[in-house]
Design an enzyme around this catalytic site. Sequence first.
Site, PDB file in Angstrom:
ATOM      1  N   ARG A   1       2.691 -36.585 -22.482  1.00 49.83           N
ATOM      2  CA  ARG A   1       1.963 -36.650 -21.271  1.00 49.83           C
ATOM      3  C   ARG A   1       1.506 -38.262 -21.319  1.00 49.83           C
ATOM      4  NH1 ARG A   1      -2.941 -36.533 -18.257  1.00 49.83           N
ATOM      5  NH2 ARG A   1      -2.661 -36.099 -16.003  1.00 49.83           N
TER       6      ARG A   1
ATOM      7  N   LYS B   1      12.520 -38.766  -1.369  1.00 52.55           N
ATOM      8  CA  LYS B   1      12.364 -37.285  -1.072  1.00 52.55           C
ATOM      9  C   LYS B   1      12.042 -36.662  -2.503  1.00 52.55           C
ATOM     10  CE  LYS B   1      15.114 -33.553   0.914  1.00 52.55           C
ATOM     11  NZ  LYS B   1      14.070 -33.028   1.625  1.00 52.55           N
TER      12      LYS B   1
ATOM     13  N   GLU C   1       6.617 -36.914  11.701  1.00 54.21           N
ATOM     14  CA  GLU C   1       7.638 -35.812  11.574  1.00 54.21           C
ATOM     15  C   GLU C   1       6.941 -34.512  11.282  1.00 54.21           C
ATOM     16  OE1 GLU C   1      10.095 -36.622   8.008  1.00 54.21           O
ATOM     17  OE2 GLU C   1       8.402 -37.400   6.898  1.00 54.21           O
TER      18      GLU C   1
ATOM     19  N   TYR D   1      14.284 -34.304  -5.128  1.00 56.85           N
ATOM     20  CA  TYR D   1      15.328 -33.292  -4.564  1.00 56.85           C
ATOM     21  C   TYR D   1      16.269 -33.472  -3.344  1.00 56.85           C
ATOM     22  CZ  TYR D   1      12.419 -31.639  -1.003  1.00 56.85           C
ATOM     23  OH  TYR D   1      11.667 -31.565   0.457  1.00 56.85           O
TER      24      TYR D   1
ATOM     25  N   ARG E   1      21.717 -40.236  -0.493  1.00 60.14           N
ATOM     26  CA  ARG E   1      20.319 -40.297  -0.421  1.00 60.14           C
ATOM     27  C   ARG E   1      19.467 -39.985  -1.738  1.00 60.14           C
ATOM     28  NH1 ARG E   1      16.874 -36.746   3.988  1.00 60.14           N
ATOM     29  NH2 ARG E   1      17.870 -35.188   2.570  1.00 60.14           N
TER      30      ARG E   1
HETATM   31  N1  PDD Z   1      13.494 -30.792   4.249  1.00 57.78           N
HETATM   32  N2  PDD Z   1      11.460 -34.807   6.893  1.00 57.78           N
HETATM   33  C1  PDD Z   1      10.978 -34.001   5.811  1.00 57.78           C
HETATM   34  C2  PDD Z   1       9.546 -34.225   5.271  1.00 57.78           C
HETATM   35  C3  PDD Z   1      11.961 -33.286   5.108  1.00 57.78           C
HETATM   36  O1  PDD Z   1      11.192 -32.279   4.082  1.00 57.78           O
HETATM   37  C4  PDD Z   1      13.240 -32.931   5.436  1.00 57.78           C
HETATM   38  C5  PDD Z   1      14.038 -32.163   4.748  1.00 57.78           C
HETATM   39  C6  PDD Z   1      13.575 -33.662   6.432  1.00 57.78           C
HETATM   40  C7  PDD Z   1      14.918 -33.603   7.162  1.00 57.78           C
HETATM   41  O2  PDD Z   1      16.021 -34.237   6.306  1.00 57.78           O
HETATM   42  P1  PDD Z   1      17.608 -33.301   6.246  1.00 57.78           P
HETATM   43  O3  PDD Z   1      17.838 -33.548   7.660  1.00 57.78           O
HETATM   44  O4  PDD Z   1      18.127 -34.489   5.208  1.00 57.78           O
HETATM   45  O5  PDD Z   1      17.345 -32.102   5.899  1.00 57.78           O
HETATM   46  C8  PDD Z   1      12.876 -34.417   7.410  1.00 57.78           C
HETATM   47  C9  PDD Z   1      14.297 -29.889   3.455  1.00 57.78           C
HETATM   48  C10 PDD Z   1      15.431 -29.478   4.386  1.00 57.78           C
HETATM   49  C11 PDD Z   1      13.387 -29.243   2.591  1.00 57.78           C
HETATM   50  O6  PDD Z   1      12.524 -29.621   2.113  1.00 57.78           O
HETATM   51  O7  PDD Z   1      13.776 -27.929   2.479  1.00 57.78           O
END
Ligand code: PDD
Length: 285
Positions: free
Chosen positions: A100, A149, A181, A33, A52
């Site tokens: 599945r 992601k 993070e 996503y 990304r």
């Molecule tokens: N989250 N680290 C994690 C684990 C994240 O899920 C996100 C983003 C970031 C920051 O990435 P970016 O600057 O590209 O948004 C770092 C999004 C906003 C979400 O899951 O809603």
Amino acid sequence: MTRTVYVNGQYLPEDQAKVSIFDRGFLFADGVYEVTSVLDGKLIDFAGHAKRLQRSLDELQMANPVTEEELLEIHRELVRANGIEEGLIYLQITRGAADRDFAYPAAGTQPTIVLFTQAKPGLADAPAAKTGIKVISIEDQRWGRRDIKTVQLLYPSMGKMMAKAAGADDAWMVEDGHVTEGTSNNAYIVKGNTIVTRHLGTEILHGITRAAVLRFAREAQMTVEERPFTVEEAKAADEAFITSASSFVMPVVEMDGAPIGTGTPGHVTARLREIYLDEMRKAAV
Ligand code: PDD
């Protein structure tokens, strides 16, 4: 007004949009996503998110059902159809529906693509940017490919609930004594004129906001150290902040119940937030 969403080539009212119960996103979290913010009715760093997305897909050998131009057009159409001035666009692509089986289905299985908007009036003027947020530290118990992601976000959800239960806003995850993070954002500390944030690798998501903020920080002659930092260092820092597409640059003023620095948002954080919003609004598409 009923929200218009996008699913597999169609714009539909949200209550008419459907995906299969056999979708691998649903059964295996086999999907990726992106979240892109909208300011002044325009997309912030769309190119970064598109890049990304492609990297996440490539890492999972997943097909991309749309070109970057088509994706931009879908984002813009949803912003238009839903009258979004400030908000977020969520995009998800999964490996599609198949009987599945742990093994990936045969090549040619149609990926599922879904996008929807979230109106967030006042996103850039969030009150928390003036007061700062509180975090707790928790063990990082996610899988090892956090640079992809994916939609498997259960541990980050658990982390948010742990933070809420502790009276905090978010959690910073810790591995081998070092902060990785936040649950949905990248984490930073500031000591003097130096900004410290974990280096890129498989342990963290390569934030699109992170890349821009570090570029602006260096341009503003701030020192940036990309290295792991400990919880103790964070507690002794002058300032701390997070970055993400939904929070931009957001001050962190408390960790595990103890104030960071003066316990109020710091000037380095405030300056970075201002530069980020100014520059990204100018470059928005
Ligand atoms: N989250 N680290 C994690 C684990 C994240 O899920 C996100 C983003 C970031 C920051 O990435 P970016 O600057 O590209 O948004 C770092 C999004 C906003 C979400 O899951 O809603």
